[in-house]
Design an enzyme around this catalytic site. Structure first.
Site, short mmCIF file in Angstrom:
data_model
loop_
_atom_site.label_atom_id
_atom_site.label_comp_id
_atom_site.label_asym_id
_atom_site.label_seq_id
_atom_site.Cartn_x
_atom_site.Cartn_y
_atom_site.Cartn_z
CG ASP A 153 -1.04 2.41 6.94
OD1 ASP A 153 -1.45 2.28 5.76
OD2 ASP A 153 -1.10 3.48 7.56
CG ASP A 159 -4.00 -1.08 3.32
OD1 ASP A 159 -4.32 -0.92 2.12
OD2 ASP A 159 -3.34 -0.26 3.97
CG ASP A 180 -1.63 1.29 1.44
OD1 ASP A 180 -2.33 1.70 0.51
OD2 ASP A 180 -1.48 1.89 2.52
#
Length: 793
Positions: free
Chosen positions: A687, A691, A493
């Site tokens: 995080d 996600d 990400d």
């Protein structure tokens, strides 16, 4: 359990009396249960009769609750076990799973721990006693570490146990010295050094006092219709001892093998002691973390500060931390500032400056400042205790390779017993020599000790997870450590993972001398992240804000107000259009070109563009090096982001990531991972809450330590500091651990493959077999402990 035992537990989520009635009906459908659910108290009471003893009550209760959409409280209790081999573990698990109030049982041979999950309300003295009685091996309830005193008590118990092991081994070695001298004498002389009755006197305490633990282990195993390593030891040494005793009583002293049974016992006893030391060494990571806990805290009571034991500290207590003291619990600084050393907790060697409002964590070391903090988490809720639990949990869980080894060990002993019987029968049938047949079969039993298979591999896993914890990498599931070495792709990400997740101002362009004063006046009352970035930047320039009135924000567009009766706005092109400002004309006036794909905030005053800036997310300084490290390891990297294509493309180019996907929804991230997983293993690093689905889907999931709780709970691996370079460290550690495991399995299998036939065909006598078996076990154990020397940048 009694004929009619009652258990009561809370039920959360019921809205009306009908809910309670339907739940009562569902519970009553379970055989042997009479239920009563009280909506007012939000509790269910079950009366269980003897007919339900064979029914997994806890499992069925939880199943009913889940189907109905209700919740209750669960709890895990732990026991220390007394095992001698991996098959003892399986026997214990199978026995404990029979208890009707048990939900799940997990165990680990290396740490000698059993973890039992059930409903919190089911746990009482009677339940604990039933589990202890049910276990075929001794279980001791382990109290959760909540104070330094408990830790010290555990260390004292370990020291006493180690001292007892030393004394027992010293006694065995002392009694066996004459046998060693007699064996050396046999090389140079045909005259026996020891009288037969002296051999009996020395061998008897070795066989039945030093070897008592093997007899106990063998009996426990046989009672549970299984055969473990102790059975092999007892059969082999007893055969040699009682055969020699028979020959002595018959008056024949030519062929006595007291020294064989005695030395086998001593050598295996030596191996057990070294295994005990190895298991102690493998759990030092948990011990080191536990020792970080402070003994007490200086808590404000009225107008004074009084020192109290750490277990008496409560949430919202005001605590004073003197220079050089340990932070006792988790909390927030309310007064003072100081540098704190969080090295052992986060892996960060550099002291970190903490100011008012910053979080501090139990076990970290205060520098030269005096702090006043308010506690937010105490005892088991602290980050330190959660880390300890995660490390223990990682060491407890079993990777598929360990399950395979356990399965092999469970069938290994019966096979060896069969080979020993065939060896005895063949030698006796062919040669007609009972003594020779007995010795060869004893050699088979001794050489086949499965210590290398049962201990060395889990020890490697324990050492690996412990080393990871010391580096600031928490591995919740040991399967992750096994899979990480085979990864092909690492998907990232962007925001909060490779970037700081904080808004910053970039490419600031000004056409007005009061640009910053006007911008600050407009933004200083806002709580928006962009406003915070503007305020921070203007404060760094020591800018004074003008007074702006009638400030209003428009979601998704920007903010506007009035200064000197003229419009002052800051926002995107939509906001400019709302105020009839032609952006194209304004840009042309100043002869500038902008990338419309970027997140640009335009600032206008009196219908005129006075400047603009780009909203950017700062790249972590370690990110580029982290990507380079992964590429050096032969891994491909992929960027998955919900941000604009131009932003993601620019960042990918900056980091050296060739494959990227922009403007991705959580569902699209899942699809990208699924496509990659068609022919390869993929790790996901994230995080945020968005996600979590991708983290759950990935073969290996990694969360940043500063990420959301959802991400950290979903991920199997957590980086305790927000440094993506730790990902490469984790993969290197996984590769080193897996390499050690393969080496251990190779030596264990090759040893048994060669040694058992050699013993069966008469090339190894029992004494040499015992020496070879011990050397094999020590070799793989030492190899596992060498993991500690792995160099990890």
């Amino acid at each position: 359990m009694t004929a009619l035992q009652q258990v009561t537990f809370p039920v959360y989520g019921m809205n009306c009396a009908s809910c309670a009635s339907k739940l009562t009906t569902a519970f009553n459908e379970i055989d042997g249960i009479e239920a009563n659910v009280n909506i007012t108290l939000e509790k269910a009471t079950l009366s269980i009769d003897e007919a339900a003893l064979a029914t997994p009550i806890a499992t069925e209760v939880v199943s009913v609750l889940q189907k109905k959409g209700y919740q209750t409280d669960y709890q895990q209790i732990s026991f220390e076990a007394d095992w001698s081999c991996s098959s003892c573990v399986e026997t214990t698990l199978n026995a404990l799973k029979k208890h009707p109030l048990v939900l799940d049982v997990k165990a680990n041979f290396a740490t000698q721990m059993v973890y039992i999950e059930t409903l919190e309300s089911f746990i009482n003295d009677q339940f604990i006693e039933q589990l202890i009685v049910l276990s075929p091996y001794k279980l001791t309830r382990k109290i959760a570490i909540t104070s330094q005193q408990q830790l010290q008590k555990k260390q004292q118990q370990e020291q006493k146990k180690q001292q007892k092991e030393k004394l027992s081994l010293a006694f065995a070695v002392l009694l066996s010295l004459p046998f060693w001298l007699a064996m050396i004498n046999m090389v140079f002389s045909d005259t026996p050094l020891l009288a037969p009755w002296l051999e009996l006197a020395l061998a008897t305490p070795l066989q039945f006092i030093v070897g008592a633990r093997f007899y106990k282990g063998a009996w426990s195993s046989i009672k549970n219709f299984s055969a473990n390593m102790d059975v092999l030891v007892v059969l082999g040494t007893s055969a040699a001892y009682f055969f020699s005793l028979y020959m002595l009583l018959e008056g024949s002293t030519a062929h006595l093998y007291f020294e064989t049974s005695a030395l086998v016992i001593v050598l295996i006893r030596l191996g057990k002691y070294l295994e005990f030391r190895a298991k102690q060494a493998s759990s030092k990571a948990v011990s080191a973390l536990s020792q970080l806990q402070a003994i007490g805290a200086l808590v404000k009571k009225g107008k004074e500060f009084k020192r109290v034991l750490i277990e008496h500290v409560q949430v919202n207590d005001l605590i004073q931390i003197a220079a050089g003291d340990k932070v006792p619990v988790d909390g927030v600084i309310v007064e003072g500032s100081s540098y704190l050393d969080e090295a052992l907790l986060t892996g960060e060697s550099r002291p970190i400056l903490k100011n008012i409002g910053d979080e501090v964590f139990a076990g970290t070391l205060n520098g030269d400042g005096v702090l006043l903090m308010k506690s937010t988490a105490v005892n088991e809720q602290t980050k330190l205790h959660q880390i300890i639990q995660l490390v223990e949990s990682a060491q407890m869980s079993k990777a598929p390779i360990l399950q395979l080894v356990d399965k092999i060990s469970s069938i290994f002993v019966p096979i060896v017993l069969g080979i020993a019987v065939i060896t005895f029968g063949a030698w006796w049938f062919v040669g007609g020599d009972f003594e020779q047949a007995l010795m060869h079969s004893v050699a088979v039993l001794v050489i086949a000790c499965p210590c290398a298979l049962g201990l060395a591999t889990p020890t490697a896993m324990v050492v690996g997870t412990g080393l990871a914890a010391q580096k600031g990498i928490l591995i919740k599931d040991i399967n992750t450590l096994q899979l990480a070495h085979k990864l092909n792709h690492i998907a990232f990400d962007k925001t909060g993972t490779l970037t700081k997740g904080q808004v910053s101002l970039d490419n600031i362009t000004s056409f007005h001398h009061d640009f910053f004063s006007l911008l600050l006046g407009l933004q200083q009352a806002s709580k928006h992240p962009i406003a915070k970035a503007v305020i921070d930047h203007c404060q760094s320039l020591d800018v004074k804000a003008v007074e702006v009135s009638d400030i209003q924000s428009i979601h998704g567009e920007g903010i506007h107000g009035r200064f000197n009766d003229d419009d002052l706005i800051a926002g995107n092109s939509k906001l400019l259009a709302r105020f009839n400002i032609n952006l194209t004309e304004q840009l042309a006036i100043h002869a500038v070109n902008v990338d419309q794909e970027q997140n640009i905030i335009y600032v206008c005053y009196q219908q005129t563009l006075i400047g603009y800036f780009v909203i950017a997310d700062q790249l972590r300084p370690e990110s580029k090096e982290a990507i380079e490290d992964l590429h050096k390891l032969g891994l491909s990297t992929i960027l998955l982001s919900g941000d604009k294509h131009s932003v993601v493309q620019a960042m990918s180019k900056q980091l050296g990531i060739k494959t990227f996907y922009a403007e991705q929804t959580p569902e699209q991230k899942l699809q990208q991972l699924s496509d990659l997983q068609q022919d390869s293993l993929v790790a996901m690093v994230g995080d945020g809450v968005n996600d979590a689905p991708a983290l759950a889907k990935a073969d290996v999931s990694i969360a940043m330590g500063g990420g959301s709780d959802v991400a950290k709970q979903t991920a199997a691996m957590t980086l305790m500091r927000d440094d993506p370079r730790l990902i490469a460290v984790a993969i290197k550690l996984s590769r080193a651990t897996w390499s050690t495991i393969r080496q251990n399995l190779f030596w264990a299998f090759i040893f048994n493959t060669l040694a058992i036939p050699a013993a069966a065909f008469g090339y190894l006598n029992p004494t040499i077999a015992a020496i070879a078996m011990t050397i094999s076990s020590l070799t793989v154990l030492s190899n596992s402990l060498l993991l500690k020397r792995t160099r990890l940048k």
